[in-house]
Design a protein around this motif. Sequence first.
Motif, PDB file in Angstrom:
ATOM      1  N   MET A  13       0.841  -1.206   0.000  1.00 26.24           N
ATOM      2  CA  MET A  13       0.000   0.000   0.000  1.00 26.24           C
ATOM      3  C   MET A  13       0.876   1.256   0.000  1.00 26.24           C
ATOM      4  SD  MET A  13      -3.466  -0.401   0.323  1.00 26.24           S
ATOM      5  CE  MET A  13      -4.133   0.847   1.405  1.00 26.24           C
ATOM      6  N   ASN A  14       0.249   2.361  -0.369  1.00 25.84           N
ATOM      7  CA  ASN A  14       0.975   3.627  -0.343  1.00 25.84           C
ATOM      8  C   ASN A  14       1.081   4.161   1.075  1.00 25.84           C
ATOM      9  OD1 ASN A  14       1.178   3.597  -3.091  1.00 25.84           O
ATOM     10  ND2 ASN A  14      -0.846   4.552  -3.344  1.00 25.84           N
ATOM     11  N   ALA A  15       1.904   5.215   1.211  1.00 20.60           N
ATOM     12  CA  ALA A  15       1.999   5.881   2.519  1.00 20.60           C
ATOM     13  C   ALA A  15       0.643   6.470   2.888  1.00 20.60           C
ATOM     14  CB  ALA A  15       3.053   6.974   2.446  1.00 20.60           C
ATOM     15  N   ARG A  16       0.384   6.558   4.182  1.00 20.42           N
ATOM     16  CA  ARG A  16      -0.874   7.164   4.649  1.00 20.42           C
ATOM     17  C   ARG A  16      -0.582   8.477   5.347  1.00 20.42           C
ATOM     18  NH1 ARG A  16      -4.754   2.240   5.541  1.00 20.42           N
ATOM     19  NH2 ARG A  16      -3.433   0.675   4.600  1.00 20.42           N
ATOM     20  N   THR A  17      -1.597   9.322   5.353  1.00 18.63           N
ATOM     21  CA  THR A  17      -1.475  10.594   6.063  1.00 18.63           C
ATOM     22  C   THR A  17      -2.104  10.416   7.436  1.00 18.63           C
ATOM     23  OG1 THR A  17      -1.666  11.727   3.967  1.00 18.63           O
ATOM     24  CG2 THR A  17      -2.075  13.043   5.944  1.00 18.63           C
TER      25      THR A  17
END
Length: 366
Positions: free
Chosen positions: A1-5
């Motif tokens: 998954m991509n980075a999360r904020t």
Amino acid sequence: MNARTATAAVYRGAGPDVEITEITVAAPRRGEVLVEIRASGVCGSDRHVIDGEWHVPSPTVMGHEGAGIIVELGADVTGLAVGDHVSLVWNQACQRCVNCQSGKPWACTDLVSNDCVMPDGTTRLARGEEAVYPYLAVGSMSEYAVVPASAAIRMPSELPFEIAALISCSIHTGLGAVQNNARVSAGESSVVVGCGGVGLSIVMGLRLAGAHPIIAVDRNPEKLALALEAGATHALLADEHTAAQIQELTAGGADVAFEAIGNPRTIQQLPGHVRLGGRAVLVGMPPEDAPIPLDVLDLCYRGITVIASNYGGGVPARDFPRYAALYLDGRLPLDALVSHRISIHDVNEAFRVMRSGADARSVIVF
Ligand code: APR
Ligand code: ZN
């Protein structure tokens, strides 16, 4: 998954306040898990850092008393699944050194989590281009955290997240000091100096162990009321008469006394509260670079055992689920420890309340 904020409480050097800001949390790497944090206690150790008493890298996401839900697994993680409820471990033992292998993870010789980095020396957190560090390799004052899989202990899903969070630090520290370090037996007389989250957990551990009397000492009357609820048999408002009152209630000193503040003066006074042959257990951590003189000749003459406790001398994978089961069976009144459920935006106010000594513990809920 991509980075999360994630919205997080970030320390940027000593000062009264942390900054509430957005960070990015990268995907978990091999052997790591990504946790959506649901609760994070506001602990005395976070305050030590923010008040400049302990030094950590900066910027750092604060919080180390956390619990949440696993939302992503890195490669090669076994024994955990997405959706598991977990409590996080801040003393991230290597599991391989001689102390870890002999059941003493609190004395891991290869510990890097105190440096606020992952086991590989890096961080998954950033703000723009800037690296951000997780406090004690947890950083639970954030909507997301990445930890090694061994630092995520699966907990029963019916356990409230606030309780799961407190189990991961104050309860493990306090109950562990009673059970693992002091090995208190039924009928022993006891004193607890300082009744914050850690001291109240010690009081509960003493009640479980059948200690008697359980004498709670604090400078704040509200804390003493909580200590009586938690199982203390006597409550003393700390003043110049405290030492004499303890001597009187215990006929010359307690079998075991605990310091749960980290105040150099109350640490120094602790051995004076125990009888000949008694145990003085140091649980509160003092400021860095503040050596505390002890009267060693007196300790030797009186045969006092001084025990320095680190993270309750326990084994998180064994103890966290045990404390959860005691709570769920109604044998540990841990709800009394949660005085405020707050938003992350109110964390600076929670530190102000903590400095004033009022209330038990604020817990950030997400
Ligand atoms: N005399 C008596 N009581 C005091 C004094 C004093 N001089 N100073 C502080 N206290 C009381 C406060 O009123 C409060 O109830 O000590 C308690 C400290 O509680 P918290 O600030 O909530 O701290 P806690 O999270 O319980 O941690 C205590 O244990 O693990 C360590 O790093 C942690 O050193 C910290 C300690
Ligand atoms: Zn803590």
